[in-house]
Design a protein around this motif. Structure first.
Motif, PDB file in Angstrom:
ATOM      1  N   ALA A 141       0.858  -1.183   0.000  1.00 17.39           N
ATOM      2  CA  ALA A 141       0.000   0.000   0.000  1.00 17.39           C
ATOM      3  C   ALA A 141       0.895   1.233   0.000  1.00 17.39           C
ATOM      4  CB  ALA A 141      -0.871  -0.008   1.252  1.00 17.39           C
ATOM      5  N   ILE A 142       0.708   2.089  -1.003  1.00 20.93           N
ATOM      6  CA  ILE A 142       1.467   3.351  -1.025  1.00 20.93           C
ATOM      7  C   ILE A 142       0.459   4.489  -0.977  1.00 20.93           C
ATOM      8  CG2 ILE A 142       3.045   4.827  -2.346  1.00 20.93           C
ATOM      9  CD1 ILE A 142       4.497   2.372  -1.357  1.00 20.93           C
ATOM     10  N   ASP A 143       0.313   5.050   0.208  1.00 22.55           N
ATOM     11  CA  ASP A 143      -0.651   6.133   0.371  1.00 22.55           C
ATOM     12  C   ASP A 143      -0.037   7.503   0.132  1.00 22.55           C
ATOM     13  OD1 ASP A 143      -2.992   4.690   1.062  1.00 22.55           O
ATOM     14  OD2 ASP A 143      -2.104   4.243   3.009  1.00 22.55           O
ATOM     15  N   SER A 144       1.247   7.619   0.469  1.00 22.96           N
ATOM     16  CA  SER A 144       1.878   8.935   0.305  1.00 22.96           C
ATOM     17  C   SER A 144       3.376   8.734   0.105  1.00 22.96           C
ATOM     18  CB  SER A 144       1.649   9.792   1.548  1.00 22.96           C
ATOM     19  OG  SER A 144       2.467   9.304   2.598  1.00 22.96           O
ATOM     20  N   LEU A 145       4.037   9.858  -0.145  1.00 19.23           N
ATOM     21  CA  LEU A 145       5.496   9.814  -0.325  1.00 19.23           C
ATOM     22  C   LEU A 145       6.193   9.156   0.869  1.00 19.23           C
ATOM     23  CD1 LEU A 145       8.064  10.664  -1.851  1.00 19.23           C
ATOM     24  CD2 LEU A 145       7.831  12.948  -0.843  1.00 19.23           C
TER      25      LEU A 145
ATOM     26  N   ALA B 158       5.825  10.243  -9.854  1.00 17.63           N
ATOM     27  CA  ALA B 158       6.167  11.493  -9.152  1.00 17.63           C
ATOM     28  C   ALA B 158       6.807  11.170  -7.802  1.00 17.63           C
ATOM     29  CB  ALA B 158       4.914  12.348  -8.974  1.00 17.63           C
ATOM     30  N   MET B 159       6.290  10.167  -7.114  1.00 20.61           N
ATOM     31  CA  MET B 159       6.861   9.798  -5.811  1.00 20.61           C
ATOM     32  C   MET B 159       8.276   9.240  -5.982  1.00 20.61           C
ATOM     33  SD  MET B 159       3.757   8.084  -3.676  1.00 20.61           S
ATOM     34  CE  MET B 159       2.140   8.842  -3.551  1.00 20.61           C
ATOM     35  N   TYR B 160       8.481   8.450  -7.019  1.00 17.61           N
ATOM     36  CA  TYR B 160       9.817   7.874  -7.242  1.00 17.61           C
ATOM     37  C   TYR B 160      10.832   8.996  -7.511  1.00 17.61           C
ATOM     38  CZ  TYR B 160      13.190   4.292  -8.637  1.00 17.61           C
ATOM     39  OH  TYR B 160      14.286   3.459  -8.701  1.00 17.61           O
ATOM     40  N   VAL B 161      10.405   9.954  -8.333  1.00 21.23           N
ATOM     41  CA  VAL B 161      11.275  11.098  -8.636  1.00 21.23           C
ATOM     42  C   VAL B 161      11.566  11.872  -7.347  1.00 21.23           C
ATOM     43  CG1 VAL B 161      11.359  13.328  -9.854  1.00 21.23           C
ATOM     44  CG2 VAL B 161      10.513  11.288 -11.045  1.00 21.23           C
ATOM     45  N   ALA B 162      10.535  12.024  -6.508  1.00 21.76           N
ATOM     46  CA  ALA B 162      10.718  12.773  -5.257  1.00 21.76           C
ATOM     47  C   ALA B 162      11.702  12.053  -4.326  1.00 21.76           C
ATOM     48  CB  ALA B 162       9.364  12.973  -4.565  1.00 21.76           C
ATOM     49  N   VAL B 163      11.625  10.723  -4.257  1.00 24.82           N
ATOM     50  CA  VAL B 163      12.586   9.980  -3.436  1.00 24.82           C
ATOM     51  C   VAL B 163      14.000  10.164  -4.002  1.00 24.82           C
ATOM     52  CG1 VAL B 163      13.340   7.688  -2.653  1.00 24.82           C
ATOM     53  CG2 VAL B 163      10.916   8.271  -2.613  1.00 24.82           C
ATOM     54  N   GLY B 164      14.111  10.099  -5.308  1.00 28.52           N
ATOM     55  CA  GLY B 164      15.410  10.318  -5.962  1.00 28.52           C
ATOM     56  C   GLY B 164      15.952  11.705  -5.630  1.00 28.52           C
ATOM     57  N   ASP B 165      15.069  12.724  -5.698  1.00 29.63           N
ATOM     58  CA  ASP B 165      15.486  14.097  -5.359  1.00 29.63           C
ATOM     59  C   ASP B 165      15.989  14.147  -3.912  1.00 29.63           C
ATOM     60  OD1 ASP B 165      14.722  14.890  -7.879  1.00 29.63           O
ATOM     61  OD2 ASP B 165      12.947  16.032  -7.255  1.00 29.63           O
TER      62      ASP B 165
ATOM     63  N   VAL C 131       3.096  15.480  -4.414  1.00 30.10           N
ATOM     64  CA  VAL C 131       3.556  14.359  -3.565  1.00 30.10           C
ATOM     65  C   VAL C 131       4.575  14.851  -2.544  1.00 30.10           C
ATOM     66  CG1 VAL C 131       3.063  12.606  -5.341  1.00 30.10           C
ATOM     67  CG2 VAL C 131       5.407  13.442  -5.066  1.00 30.10           C
ATOM     68  N   LYS C 132       5.353  15.855  -2.932  1.00 32.38           N
ATOM     69  CA  LYS C 132       6.332  16.398  -1.966  1.00 32.38           C
ATOM     70  C   LYS C 132       5.633  17.120  -0.808  1.00 32.38           C
ATOM     71  CE  LYS C 132      10.487  16.719  -4.805  1.00 32.38           C
ATOM     72  NZ  LYS C 132      11.435  17.588  -5.526  1.00 32.38           N
ATOM     73  N   ALA C 133       4.416  17.610  -1.044  1.00 34.64           N
ATOM     74  CA  ALA C 133       3.625  18.216   0.050  1.00 34.64           C
ATOM     75  C   ALA C 133       2.881  17.118   0.830  1.00 34.64           C
ATOM     76  CB  ALA C 133       2.643  19.229  -0.526  1.00 34.64           C
ATOM     77  N   TYR C 134       3.110  15.870   0.481  1.00 35.74           N
ATOM     78  CA  TYR C 134       2.467  14.704   1.106  1.00 35.74           C
ATOM     79  C   TYR C 134       0.964  14.631   0.850  1.00 35.74           C
ATOM     80  CZ  TYR C 134       7.009  13.805   3.020  1.00 35.74           C
ATOM     81  OH  TYR C 134       8.352  13.551   3.111  1.00 35.74           O
ATOM     82  N   ALA C 135       0.535  15.142  -0.296  1.00 39.04           N
ATOM     83  CA  ALA C 135      -0.829  14.840  -0.743  1.00 39.04           C
ATOM     84  C   ALA C 135      -0.861  13.333  -0.976  1.00 39.04           C
ATOM     85  CB  ALA C 135      -1.144  15.585  -2.034  1.00 39.04           C
ATOM     86  N   THR C 136      -1.987  12.686  -0.700  1.00 40.71           N
ATOM     87  CA  THR C 136      -2.008  11.222  -0.789  1.00 40.71           C
ATOM     88  C   THR C 136      -2.404  10.755  -2.188  1.00 40.71           C
ATOM     89  OG1 THR C 136      -4.323  11.055  -0.158  1.00 40.71           O
ATOM     90  CG2 THR C 136      -2.700  11.072   1.637  1.00 40.71           C
ATOM     91  N   THR C 137      -2.158   9.475  -2.419  1.00 41.36           N
ATOM     92  CA  THR C 137      -2.509   8.866  -3.715  1.00 41.36           C
ATOM     93  C   THR C 137      -4.001   9.083  -4.001  1.00 41.36           C
ATOM     94  OG1 THR C 137      -0.845   7.171  -3.291  1.00 41.36           O
ATOM     95  CG2 THR C 137      -2.477   6.672  -4.984  1.00 41.36           C
TER      96      THR C 137
ATOM     97  N   PRO D 124       5.038  18.030 -13.462  1.00 37.08           N
ATOM     98  CA  PRO D 124       5.597  18.971 -12.460  1.00 37.08           C
ATOM     99  C   PRO D 124       4.649  19.237 -11.293  1.00 37.08           C
ATOM    100  CG  PRO D 124       6.140  19.685 -14.683  1.00 37.08           C
ATOM    101  CD  PRO D 124       5.166  18.555 -14.843  1.00 37.08           C
ATOM    102  N   PRO D 125       3.350  19.559 -11.512  1.00 39.19           N
ATOM    103  CA  PRO D 125       2.498  19.746 -10.323  1.00 39.19           C
ATOM    104  C   PRO D 125       2.293  18.463  -9.522  1.00 39.19           C
ATOM    105  CG  PRO D 125       1.207  19.991 -12.351  1.00 39.19           C
ATOM    106  CD  PRO D 125       2.640  19.947 -12.755  1.00 39.19           C
ATOM    107  N   LEU D 126       2.359  17.315 -10.165  1.00 42.39           N
ATOM    108  CA  LEU D 126       2.232  16.064  -9.399  1.00 42.39           C
ATOM    109  C   LEU D 126       3.433  15.875  -8.468  1.00 42.39           C
ATOM    110  CD1 LEU D 126       0.829  13.497 -12.015  1.00 42.39           C
ATOM    111  CD2 LEU D 126      -0.339  14.423 -10.003  1.00 42.39           C
TER     112      LEU D 126
END
Ligand code: SCA
Length: 559
Positions: free
Chosen positions: A143-147, A177-184, A535-541, A529-531
């Protein structure tokens, strides 16, 4: 490839053999069956193949050399002599930390790539506490609910060192978007991120059914991802165009190739219509097929698919870059061939299927655990599945020469037949106005169902033998398989974790990030980009998918 006089002599000698040697034998013993066909029943299998069966084969045009068009012999010049295929076991279970443990275990055991399975709520764009998610949280995937969950999955796993596949379709843009955010967060440059998202929505309408939005906005999201990947993630495959599920729904091998490539044509055309250049994104398209029990049919299927895709791209899209014509693919051994009876037999099935995938030149491979027909695979069965690949790679010799089946009269003939049949099916799809139309009218689904029905009849009548199921059965009153499942407590823990994220984050930032996602959806700007900001603001899936549902609506089957 053969001298005409030599061919004539072979034909003559064969006729003589049939008359003088074969016929008396047939008169005395007969054969096991009147007619032999490949596993899917698609191709007739002759008694014997000779050069006469491949008389039209042109070595340069039809086979060529590895790493060269038409790529029949493989997409890379040295194939497995240079680098083995990626051993990529599909895994994901329960909570993010359990998945992190499984990933670490697999990497320690020698797996060379990661593949993330998501639970059904995540695949449908729902949070773990949504009413629709009840009872499904963490089952059959993580289950992936958020970043926050994505950070946990990759805790201690540097994204610079692995490539990750994510089997996610309708919400693919959110998980990417979450994968990119983890990479960042890890400080990995985006151009170094490696992996694949499935992102193949068309086959969801045909077979897999985890769609959210109607086809049109779904295709727009796919194209946004192509465009974003081309600009920022050059080593990332933005789609895995999947025949696996088409085949698992019961199709023949030729239909598997045809419907997959027809979907691919649709994706390319949509991206071109949106103004992308074919060479910008086609080299990063990737494919995904199933491998069944008929070793020769499967190996031929992979070879035929490569040759056909190269010619389709050449004929229809006229690229400058040869890489646009390379069909790179992942293979999974066929889940539907696993039996609940005598589960040890599944280890053998998986080994043959894996052999076929490697003989066919796969780039990446998942071998099923023997118990996958019953439950989530246990650690022990996952290890045996991985060892199956390692034995194939290091002990069997199958990886030591390139395309070892080439030149087999049988395999070349099957390769030709499968390619020709797939080409015919694609022509029929064209006549029906393309794949989107053919799916929306239900024609594709009916074609597959007809074949699946016939196969089921064959099993029921005993004409098709399934070892341990309708022949060679044993009394198995006691099931000795260790079964793993996801507990109520694990599901509850995930929901509490989600509540924690909602409490910690800044609500204003979430609201404005979601508004930006909505705006981009409405005015046609690239969604990625907005996604990533959301996800970086922890908006959920679930929140993000709901914002897109507001704009795009939901797909209603049959419309
Ligand atoms: C392209 C593939 C197929 C494979 O990618 P990989 O990164 O593993 O392999 P690759 O790109 O072929 O190779 C990795 C790098 O090695 C290089 N390389 C490879 N072989 C080489 C050789 N012989 N010589 C020189 N270089 C070589 C490549 O050029 C590349 O580098 P460069 O990049 O530098 O060129 C990708 O899309 C993939 O991994 N897909 C996996 C999909 C998946 O696991 N799906 C699970 C679905 S599970 C599912 O759906 C279950 C059922 C359900 O839930 O419904």
């Amino acid at each position: 490839m053969f001298d005409p006089d030599e061919l004539a002599a072979i034909r003559e000698a064969k006729a003589e053999w049939e008359d003088q040697t074969l016929q008396p034998t047939l008169d005395r013993f007969g054969e096991r069956r009147e007619q032999f066909r490949t596993d899917t029943g698609g191709q007739q299998v002759d008694r014997l193949y000779t050069p006469a069966d491949v008389a039209d084969l042109d070595y340069g045009e039809d086979l060529g050399f590895p790493g060269k068009e038409p790529y029949t012999r493989g997409v890379y010049t040295t194939m497995y002599r240079g680098r083995l295929w990626t051993m990529r076991q599909y895994a994901g279970m329960g909570t993010a930390s359990e998945t992190n443990e499984r990933f670490n275990y697999l990497l320690e055991e020698g797996q060379t790539g990661l593949s993330m399975a998501f639970d059904l709520p995540t695949q449908m764009g729902y949070d773990s506490d949504a009413a629709m998610a009840a009872g499904e949280v963490g089952k059959a995937g993580v289950a992936i609910d958020s970043l926050r969950d994505m950070e946990t999955v990759f805790d201690g796993i540097p994204l610079s060192d692995v490539s990750t596949s994510m089997t996610i379709n309708a919400p693919a843009s959110v998980l990417l978007a979450m994968y990119v955010a983890v990479g960042d967060q890890q400080g990995v440059p985006r151009e170094e991120l490696r992996g694949t998202i499935q992102n193949d929505v068309l086959k969801e309408y045909i077979a897999r059914n985890t769609y959210i939005y109607p086809p049109e906005p779904s295709m727009r999201i796919v194209t946004d991802i192509f465009e974003f990947a081309a600009a920022e993630l050059p080593k990332f495959n933005p789609i895995s165009i999947s025949g696996y599920h088409v085949r698992e729904a019961g199709s023949t091998a030729a239909q598997e190739i045809a419907f997959t490539l027809a979907n691919a044509i649709e994706y390319v055309e949509t991206a071109l219509d949106a103004g992308l250049d074919v060479d910008e994104f086609a080299p990063q398209l990737s494919f995904f097929f199933a491998s069944y029990n008929d070793i020769f049919e499967e190996a031929a299927k992979f070879r035929a698919a490569r040759r056909l895709w190269a010619s389709i791209v050449e004929e229809r899209f006229d690229p400058d870059d040869p890489a646009s014509k390379q069909l790179k693919f992942h293979t999974q051994t066929a889940g539907s061939t696993l039996t609940a009876q005598q589960i040890e037999n599944n280890v053998v099935r998986v080994a043959y299927q894996a052999l076929a995938a490697v003989l066919g030149g796969t780039q990446s491979l998942h071998t099923n655990g023997k118990d996958e027909a019953l439950s989530l695979p246990t650690e022990q069965s996952v290890r045996t599945a991985l060892r199956t690949q390692q034995i194939l790679a290091h002990e069997s010799g199958a990886a030591d020469t390139i395309d070892p089946l080439a030149g087999s009269y049988y395999v070349e003939s099957l390769t030709d037949d499968l390619e020709a049949e797939a080409r015919e099916i694609i022509a029929e799809v064209d006549d029906r106005g393309g794949m989107r139309e053919a799916i929306e009218s239900g024609w594709v689904q009916r074609q597959i169902q007809d074949v699946a029905y016939e196969r089921q009849q064959e099993v029921e009548s005993g004409e098709r033998i399934i070892v341990g199921v309708n022949e060679f059965t044993v009394d198995e009153t006691q099931q000795d398989a260790a079964i793993e499942d996801v507990s109520e407590q694990q599901q509850q823990r995930q929901i509490e974790r989600l509540e924690g994220v909602r409490e910690e984050r800044e609500d204003d930032a979430v609201a404005s990030a979601l508004a930006a996602v909505r705006d981009a959806a409405e005015n046609g700007d690239n969604l990625m980009p907005p996604l990533i900001d959301a996800v970086k603001a922890y908006a959920t899936t679930g929140e993000i998918c709901d914002a897109l549902r507001d704009v795009f609506g939901e797909h209603q089957p049959g419309t």
